[in-house]
Design an enzyme around this catalytic site. Structure first.
Site, short mmCIF file in Angstrom:
data_model
loop_
_atom_site.label_atom_id
_atom_site.label_comp_id
_atom_site.label_asym_id
_atom_site.label_seq_id
_atom_site.Cartn_x
_atom_site.Cartn_y
_atom_site.Cartn_z
N LYS A 1 -18.23 -44.55 26.23
CA LYS A 1 -17.32 -43.90 25.40
C LYS A 1 -15.70 -43.53 24.97
O LYS A 1 -15.51 -42.61 24.09
CB LYS A 1 -17.84 -42.10 25.67
CG LYS A 1 -17.56 -42.08 27.62
CD LYS A 1 -18.22 -41.11 28.68
CE LYS A 1 -18.11 -42.06 30.06
NZ LYS A 1 -18.92 -42.82 30.36
N THR A 2 -15.36 -44.15 25.59
CA THR A 2 -13.45 -43.57 25.67
C THR A 2 -13.32 -44.80 24.58
O THR A 2 -12.02 -43.74 23.64
CB THR A 2 -12.90 -44.34 27.07
OG1 THR A 2 -13.52 -44.53 28.85
CG2 THR A 2 -11.52 -44.32 26.62
N GLU B 1 -13.92 -36.92 25.47
CA GLU B 1 -15.03 -37.69 26.35
C GLU B 1 -15.02 -36.83 27.45
O GLU B 1 -15.28 -36.19 28.61
CB GLU B 1 -14.50 -38.89 27.04
CG GLU B 1 -14.71 -39.78 27.96
CD GLU B 1 -14.44 -41.35 28.59
OE1 GLU B 1 -15.10 -41.44 29.55
OE2 GLU B 1 -13.45 -41.26 28.18
#
Length: 487
Positions: A128-129, A172
């Site tokens: 996700k980052t 995020e």
């Protein structure tokens, strides 16, 4: 033309002027502090040690106390934001309650920041980052000037938060403590769902999956769910609930049923290439990246899916994907060791810093390294992160960590947890040794210089040296690459 003065149209929180963050040095907390300071609030906070985030926040005139002390909490503070890592017995938290100051969590504050924006969130156990960062970079290059909060720092700008002037807010969204349930985005990406942070989910992945379902149900009917169906939990989540989900759904992955199907992935050194079949348009696109790995091909595809859904020109998106440089501490090639003058043969050793702390992430790091440098030995310095994670995933850690050629294990980074003897670093080393594939070494040292020297003397040359973990292990890698080694 975007005008940052338009941000004044976003209403400020009434009667809130001074905001104090307990645990301000965390990546998520630091990002929130940055946005709040840019919006004109008086921001201050505390943490127990200085780091890169705190140094950056200090440049914004944010006062930071490097100690949790009740005296830091005064009557002129209007709002307290608390990191997930902060315990109930924290003296500042106790003092805030006595003064009847409003106290909210990091997740609640992120939700309030996003309230008046067009929210685009990225969730999942892994990826996700990087995915968040790629989307942000694309939107920036399209001159859309989004607001952005992320868990990692971009290589090209050294930022993990930015206050933009447009309606878009890219963030995020953290499932680790269920805080993503506070958010109400219009678009959400799910990269994958795995056994992680199950202490918040009664150690039951079914509860974790139900929580993800609860979150994506919050996406409005005019919004969009973008989901990777290579992951079996994602695949089943969509397949079993497609009839009750009223939102637009876009699936992606190497899976043959994906709406955006990747195929013919190729890797040449640190660069990669793959083809993407857009089934709805019946066209195939070639995508080139300057970052390696199947996982990054998937991350890039998720970013492409968002951009395409938003109506951005596909060929320009592909061009911009190639411009993405990566995230610090995500398979971050720092450089080469400079050898001692007296030990000439110790040279040509590549240093990699990687934040991965889950067996799946570590496995990706190992496989990617093997693919890029097939003729080099892999040496990993691993710092376990949380005793609970080691205990819950012990067998997976044993299996994956045995895939390197040489392994050094540091003391566990507890992240505030109590010691679990059957899941500490010494125990993990013992169990890997019992498997009989490699002979790991437990380094029971705390001083960074001592750790660096201990490792350096065991290197022979022509190796890839991987510093793996989410704790403070990056301080050791940076010390080694700077050649600040005692002779």
């Amino acid at each position: 033309m975007l005008n940052k003065k338009n941000l004044n149209k976003i209403p400020k929180m009434k009667n809130i002027n001074h905001i104090y963050l307990i645990g301000i040095g965390g990546s998520g907390m630091g990002g929130i502090a940055t946005i709040l300071a840019k919006q004109g609030y008086k921001v201050s906070g505390s943490d127990i040690y200085s780091n890169f985030i705190i140094k950056k926040l200090s440049l914004l005139n944010i006062k930071i106390n490097l100690k949790h002390d009740a005296k830091n909490i005064t009557n002129n503070i209007d709002l307290i934001i608390v990191s997930t890592a902060i315990k109930n017995n924290n003296p500042e938290l106790i003092a805030a309650k006595k003064l009847n100051i409003i106290i909210i969590s990091r997740g609640q504050m992120l939700a309030e920041l996003m309230r008046f924006f067009y929210g685009i969130t990225i969730t999942g156990t892994h990826g996700k980052t990087t995915t968040t960062a790629i989307i942000y970079k694309i939107f920036k290059l399209f001159m859309l000037d989004p607001t952005f909060i992320n868990g990692g720092f971009l290589k090209f700008s050294k930022e993990n938060a930015y206050l933009g002037s447009s309606k878009y807010f890219i963030a995020e969204a953290d499932e680790s403590d269920k805080s993503f349930l506070y958010l109400n985005p219009i678009i959400n990406i799910i990269t994958n769902i795995e056994n992680e942070h199950l202490d918040y989910y009664q150690n039951n992945i079914e509860i974790l999956k139900k929580t993800f379902l609860k979150f994506i149900k919050k996406i409005p009917f005019y919004g969009c769910i973008i989901i990777c169906i290579d992951n079996i939990h994602n695949f089943n989540l969509i397949k079993q609930n497609k009839n009750i989900l009223k939102q637009n759904i876009i699936t992606y992955g190497f899976h043959k049923e994906a709406d955006l199907q990747l195929y013919n992935y190729q890797q040449n050194g640190y660069k990669s290439k793959f083809f993407l079949l857009e089934k709805k348009k019946n066209i195939s696109l070639e995508i080139n990246l300057n970052i390696p790995g199947y996982h990054n091909a998937l991350n890039a595809t998720a970013a492409f899916a968002v951009s395409s859904y938003m109506g951005l020109d596909s060929m320009m998106v592909i061009k911009f994907l190639k411009k993405f440089e990566g995230i610090e501490r995500r398979f971050d090639v720092l450089g080469y060791i400079l050898p001692y003058q007296k030990i000439k043969y110790k040279k040509n050793i590549i240093i990699i810093d990687d934040y991965g702390h889950h067996p799946t992430e570590i496995n990706i790091t190992i496989n990617t390294s093997r693919k890029i440098w097939p003729n080099r030995k892999l040496v990993m310095i691993f710092q376990p992160h949380r005793y609970s994670r080691t205990k819950n995933l012990l067998n997976e850690f044993i299996k994956i960590l045995s895939k390197v050629d040489k392994l050094f294990i540091l003391n566990t980074y507890s992240a505030g947890e109590n010691i679990i003897k059957e899941a500490n670093s010494k125990f993990l080393t013992k169990k890997i040794k019992e498997l009989g594939i490699i002979n790991p070494k437990f380094i029971n040292l705390k001083n960074y210089y001592d750790i660096v020297n201990n490792i350096y003397l065991k290197l022979k040359g022509n190796e890839v040296l991987i510093f793996q973990g989410a704790g403070d292990i990056n301080h050791i890698s940076s010390l080694l690459i700077s050649n600040s080694i005692k002779n």
